[in-house]
Scaffold this motif. Sequence first.
Motif, PDB file in Angstrom:
ATOM      1  N   ALA A  57       0.113   2.443   4.998  1.00 24.22           N
ATOM      2  CA  ALA A  57      -1.219   2.368   4.637  1.00 24.22           C
ATOM      3  C   ALA A  57      -1.964   3.654   4.764  1.00 24.22           C
ATOM      4  N   LEU A 103       0.893  -1.253  -0.117  1.00 25.25           N
ATOM      5  CA  LEU A 103       0.038  -0.137  -0.065  1.00 25.25           C
ATOM      6  C   LEU A 103       0.878   1.366   0.084  1.00 25.25           C
ATOM      7  N   LEU A 116      -9.821  -3.671   0.312  1.00 23.03           N
ATOM      8  CA  LEU A 116      -8.922  -2.951  -0.486  1.00 23.03           C
ATOM      9  C   LEU A 116      -9.331  -1.902  -1.511  1.00 23.03           C
ATOM     10  N   SER A 154       5.250  -2.462  -5.876  1.00 21.97           N
ATOM     11  CA  SER A 154       4.703  -1.715  -4.984  1.00 21.97           C
ATOM     12  C   SER A 154       5.375  -1.901  -3.411  1.00 21.97           C
ATOM     13  N   VAL A 201      -2.343   6.171   1.862  1.00 16.63           N
ATOM     14  CA  VAL A 201      -3.428   5.706   0.769  1.00 16.63           C
ATOM     15  C   VAL A 201      -4.902   5.788   1.358  1.00 16.63           C
ATOM     16  N   PHE A 202      -4.951   5.320   2.627  1.00 16.10           N
ATOM     17  CA  PHE A 202      -6.423   5.205   3.187  1.00 16.10           C
ATOM     18  C   PHE A 202      -6.548   5.965   4.322  1.00 16.10           C
ATOM     19  N   SER A 213       2.212   2.080  -3.497  1.00 22.15           N
ATOM     20  CA  SER A 213       1.467   1.977  -4.458  1.00 22.15           C
ATOM     21  C   SER A 213       1.083   3.307  -5.495  1.00 22.15           C
ATOM     22  N   ARG A 214       1.795   4.520  -4.776  1.00 21.87           N
ATOM     23  CA  ARG A 214       1.766   5.709  -5.366  1.00 21.87           C
ATOM     24  C   ARG A 214       2.968   5.975  -6.328  1.00 21.87           C
ATOM     25  N   ASN A 248       2.022  -5.556  -7.629  1.00 27.23           N
ATOM     26  CA  ASN A 248       2.102  -5.710  -6.160  1.00 27.23           C
ATOM     27  C   ASN A 248       3.472  -5.674  -5.663  1.00 27.23           C
ATOM     28  N   ILE A 286      -2.908  -3.465  -5.549  1.00 26.96           N
ATOM     29  CA  ILE A 286      -3.115  -2.791  -4.413  1.00 26.96           C
ATOM     30  C   ILE A 286      -3.091  -1.304  -4.191  1.00 26.96           C
ATOM     31  N   GLY A 287      -4.058  -0.731  -3.854  1.00 28.85           N
ATOM     32  CA  GLY A 287      -4.154   0.836  -3.777  1.00 28.85           C
ATOM     33  C   GLY A 287      -4.556   1.340  -4.915  1.00 28.85           C
ATOM     34  N   HIS A 288      -5.106   0.661  -6.193  1.00 28.16           N
ATOM     35  CA  HIS A 288      -5.491   1.079  -7.514  1.00 28.16           C
ATOM     36  C   HIS A 288      -6.828   0.508  -7.580  1.00 28.16           C
TER      37      HIS A 288
END
Lengths: 458, 458
Positions: B424, B52, B457, B97, B427-428, B55-56, B94, B79-81
């Motif tokens: 995490a 996560l 996710l 990432s 992202v979240f 992921s960017r 992944n 993951i994350g997308h």
Amino acid sequence: MNIQSPESKQSQPLAITRKLARYAAQARYSMLPDNVRLEASRAFLNWMGCALGGSREPAVQLAAATAAELGGGPQASIIGHAQRTDIASAAFVNCISSSVLGFDDAHLATVTHPSGPVSSAVFAWSEKNAVRGDAFLAALALGIEITCRLSNVLVLPPSKFNVGFYVTGLTAPIGAAVAVGNLLQLDEERMNWAISIAASQTGGFRATHGTMTAHFRPGHAARSGVWAALLAQRGFTGNQFALEADKGFVDVFSVGADLERAVNGLGEHHELLNNAYKPYPCGIVIHPTLDACLDVHGQYGKGGVPVRAKLRVHPLALSLCGIREPATTLESLNSLYHWAAAALVRGRAGVPEMLPDCIADPRVAQLRSRIEVVTDPGVGTEQAEAEVALADGRTLQARVLHARGSKVRPMTDQDLDAKFRSQAGLVFPAERVEKLRELCHGAASLRNVGREIAAALS
Amino acid sequence: MNIQSPESKQSQPLAITRKLARYAAQARYSMLPDNVRLEASRAFLNWMGCALGGSREPAVQLAAATAAELGGGPQASIIGHAQRTDIASAAFVNCISSSVLGFDDAHLATVTHPSGPVSSAVFAWSEKNAVRGDAFLAALALGIEITCRLSNVLVLPPSKFNVGFYVTGLTAPIGAAVAVGNLLQLDEERMNWAISIAASQTGGFRATHGTMTAHFRPGHAARSGVWAALLAQRGFTGNQFALEADKGFVDVFSVGADLERAVNGLGEHHELLNNAYKPYPCGIVIHPTLDACLDVHGQYGKGGVPVRAKLRVHPLALSLCGIREPATTLESLNSLYHWAAAALVRGRAGVPEMLPDCIADPRVAQLRSRIEVVTDPGVGTEQAEAEVALADGRTLQARVLHARGSKVRPMTDQDLDAKFRSQAGLVFPAERVEKLRELCHGAASLRNVGREIAAALS
């Protein structure tokens, strides 16, 4: 980046990776002499025949089914099948087809098979994107050239190369990457990254020979090249000194290699011209022996009954093709014993001689067990000697100085046409075979290689 | 197959590849002791946080876009997308990432990063196929175990290993293959083929470090494992002696290696327990130095101004992380100089310290240029010493005997939770982070790991 490490070679002025990238970015059909253009066209025809000829083999069916399971987009043909898949998977499967019967071309000095991975990658790409025939052949020639040159770097002196490595697996991913990269018109920096990404996917060893994995590895090389070029196009970065860097490609895969071999005379000397087409569907190191055996068979003809043979060969012939009792077609590819026996019994060494009924033929099996092989470093890789004892008491001999298919005795256009017909004829009726043969022969002048040839394949 | 080659080792009774295959085919959660179960669960949580957190990053975006271009079926999460792709490509992306911020776990004895490729492969597979949590963790533990054991074979004495090879690239494809193969319930023979197919995809070298390709290689390992297991399931054959054969895996990638290390005490001694979670997002060989620098910073606190530092480290720390002046976040991962300077100036060594503003921070940049590194084989890989001169004339020192995160000072569950939240949380929102953390913590008792976690996710 400035690596502060005592053994670092990154600061040296000679950036061979960059020289290769520059050449690969700039290579065009107009720069190639006629003999190179012709050879690229012959390599393409030979590859297409091999890919069709192998397309019914179990290894290909399993690879195609796995690609289908992953559900890639219907972008390119699986040659000889109705199924379409994404271009990376198509390159992968078609390369397995072109390799699996052991009939693909070979750069004899290094025992590398360049056209399978390179042609499979550029052909798949050209099905998704319009490519003119001349650009297509230029990319193909480029990929074969770079593959063969890097193989020379790794294998030839002063390199102390471990012959256990599968050379095609070490160099063809890079050849396939620059070929696709050339069609993508990558600039020099991105081409450099493509080389780095491809180099990080290289590997493979010869213990896989005799199994499906031996053909998986060239297929994987083709796919690796596609991925490398596509990623680099988007800006995925790699080490610009990937080949020459400390802890880089040459550092890990070879000791003492002369990386200058990769670029010496690039654009003037064409290593592609040392690439050969196999007359027999088995390891190319066996070929001189087959010439010798067929010569002896010619001396005794159909009436003779060979009972024992003694072969004198280059050590690599036994080292790479030393399977004594093949159980399968795939194992037969690497069995000097089987092919010598089959050639002496049947007077032929074609696709029928690799099939199970020939492997199990009692006459072939009996003779196979009565073949003595003597290795001799004084025998050249293109040379072999055979001494055959017959049931009638005669002993006949033959000595081959240059194998059929070698540079001194190359396969003629007629030979290649006959080979293409024998392979494509396993899948298509004669009329379609001729149509396809003509298209491949005339690839240089096609407007859209992928679309026009795919139409003839479907 | 009977190879008639003087140096052949294929006839020896000891078939280690087969022993590994047998173990991999039979491994079940019920056979694992509690500490191994717990460690597999911690590895999974750590991996998910890393995937996560990374992921960017641009490398991930580019890899995901390339996967989309090839159009694989929507079988598993990136993951994350929001994007979904085929399980091989999902494993690939992944894993990039989870690697790209240098925060993934590490088997310190061999500098291998096992969980990225293994977790990425099994998680993607578990999204397409219902897998219970206990079976999932058993496969994960198996893949990590085999990866670390094969790394021991290649890297540890008596092997004369070339440190330029990227160990994760050499062993994790096999670990990922057996993990997926275990979930596929491959029989012993097919598991053996999966090992062979995976071994033929191994490779990679450390000169890629500092570029996106350094993270491509673990991603490629994950994908290689998926392909190997899927092909083997269908019956795609490989050499049953792939690891020990003459011209096989160990023959080409190591000299003098003791392949017994792969199987000694298998099922009793768990090398997984020597896998460590990084407290700092950079090469694990830097970590002891960071502990020492943070210790010294603690001595002078916010008021101190470090003007010069001398570090004494194990030679591998400089050899693998010797980038003097990183220009990018990716380069910073392998810069001992940067991290030492950042830790001394800021008193922290987290994700913010790898970002461009810290790399360009004049105080950090100035100190970076005034760091002297002395390598000393007498300093252990978990050890380091720092001597720091302050603007006020003081000189402070620290000596680390066991780095944080090492076996003697492992990351606690609380440490891992905090690390997960920090990653995490990029992202979240916090609520989703907690929900996901709880699911990963309780993975062992999930009925359908892939579906339940993928839902959290998406």
